[in-house]
Scaffold this active site. Sequence first.
Site, PDB file in Angstrom:
ATOM      1  N   HIS A   1      -1.348  -3.300  -5.807  1.00  0.00           N
ATOM      2  CA  HIS A   1      -0.956  -3.770  -4.482  1.00  0.00           C
ATOM      3  C   HIS A   1      -2.099  -4.035  -3.574  1.00  0.00           C
ATOM      4  O   HIS A   1      -3.321  -3.843  -4.260  1.00  0.00           O
ATOM      5  CB  HIS A   1      -0.544  -2.118  -4.082  1.00  0.00           C
ATOM      6  CG  HIS A   1      -1.506  -1.252  -3.687  1.00  0.00           C
ATOM      7  ND1 HIS A   1      -2.067  -1.167  -2.298  1.00  0.00           N
ATOM      8  CD2 HIS A   1      -2.232  -0.350  -4.466  1.00  0.00           C
ATOM      9  CE1 HIS A   1      -2.930  -0.079  -2.300  1.00  0.00           C
ATOM     10  NE2 HIS A   1      -3.127   0.283  -3.607  1.00  0.00           N
ATOM     11  N   CYS A   2      -1.886  -4.440  -2.367  1.00  0.00           N
ATOM     12  CA  CYS A   2      -2.699  -4.527  -1.357  1.00  0.00           C
ATOM     13  C   CYS A   2      -2.171  -3.960  -0.319  1.00  0.00           C
ATOM     14  O   CYS A   2      -1.424  -3.167  -0.234  1.00  0.00           O
ATOM     15  CB  CYS A   2      -3.110  -6.144  -1.332  1.00  0.00           C
ATOM     16  SG  CYS A   2      -1.900  -7.279  -1.237  1.00  0.00           S
ATOM     17  N   SER A   3      -2.301  -4.547   1.128  1.00  0.00           N
ATOM     18  CA  SER A   3      -1.873  -4.036   2.194  1.00  0.00           C
ATOM     19  C   SER A   3      -0.372  -4.169   2.068  1.00  0.00           C
ATOM     20  O   SER A   3       0.351  -2.975   2.437  1.00  0.00           O
ATOM     21  CB  SER A   3      -2.493  -4.621   3.468  1.00  0.00           C
ATOM     22  OG  SER A   3      -2.057  -4.084   4.711  1.00  0.00           O
TER      23      SER A   3
ATOM     24  N   ARG B   1       0.774  -1.201   0.071  1.00  0.00           N
ATOM     25  CA  ARG B   1       0.139  -0.182   0.067  1.00  0.00           C
ATOM     26  C   ARG B   1       0.925   1.361   0.022  1.00  0.00           C
ATOM     27  O   ARG B   1       0.572   2.280  -0.582  1.00  0.00           O
ATOM     28  CB  ARG B   1      -0.774  -0.166   1.185  1.00  0.00           C
ATOM     29  CG  ARG B   1      -1.750   1.289   1.372  1.00  0.00           C
ATOM     30  CD  ARG B   1      -2.697   1.082   2.876  1.00  0.00           C
ATOM     31  NE  ARG B   1      -3.475   2.190   2.931  1.00  0.00           N
ATOM     32  CZ  ARG B   1      -4.046   2.502   4.045  1.00  0.00           C
ATOM     33  NH1 ARG B   1      -3.521   1.855   4.903  1.00  0.00           N
ATOM     34  NH2 ARG B   1      -4.663   3.609   3.960  1.00  0.00           N
TER      35      ARG B   1
ATOM     36  N   SER C   1      -2.857  -9.033  -3.768  1.00  0.00           N
ATOM     37  CA  SER C   1      -2.453  -8.531  -4.993  1.00  0.00           C
ATOM     38  C   SER C   1      -1.732  -9.550  -6.030  1.00  0.00           C
ATOM     39  O   SER C   1      -1.849  -9.656  -7.066  1.00  0.00           O
ATOM     40  CB  SER C   1      -1.733  -7.008  -4.840  1.00  0.00           C
ATOM     41  OG  SER C   1      -0.835  -7.343  -3.950  1.00  0.00           O
TER      42      SER C   1
END
Length: 191
Positions: A103-105, A30, A111
């Site tokens: 992206h993710c976290s 992120r 992702s």
Amino acid sequence: MPPRKRKPGPRSSSDAVSVILPNALYLGPRSAASSTAFLTSEHITHVLSIGISPSRKVDDVVYHRLALADSTTSPLDVTLKLSIEIIGAALESKKGAGKILVHCSAGVSRSPTIVVGYLMKKRGMTLKEALGRVIRSRPQVSPNSGFLRQLKELEVELRGDSSIDVDELPRREVDRLAYFADASTGGSGSS
């Protein structure tokens, strides 16, 4: 003494962004989606957020967000279909010079799962080739067992068989890297 200002961009190896397809597809956490320094230096035109929005958006970057919980019971089909459309459109933008960060976290499960699905469906890679490419670029990647099961099902649907014989990836990075050491980086096809 005043506190030192933190330089913009990635702060540690877990914050680093990985290049999956040179000059096209990037995978990260992120924090990278809000890093003006990173997005500008790499000429990123689009950001696809999986499940979590960046803390702030950068001007002149197109942002997309799709909901997906990092749960073994979360279905991938709709999110993957929409992601593939977004990634394809991003790469075709700017007369084929578009670049996208997915992206993710933390860039570990959600992702990477989406990026692997994209590589399988649009670049013609086997699951082992696609996941191997992603893990060699970003060793901390480890899709949850539910995501891995669904990627295996996708591969069976696309190819008639699965190239991976495990239901869960090894926990240690070194073991994951070893598992994918023999996976070729083949595959082609259009974006």
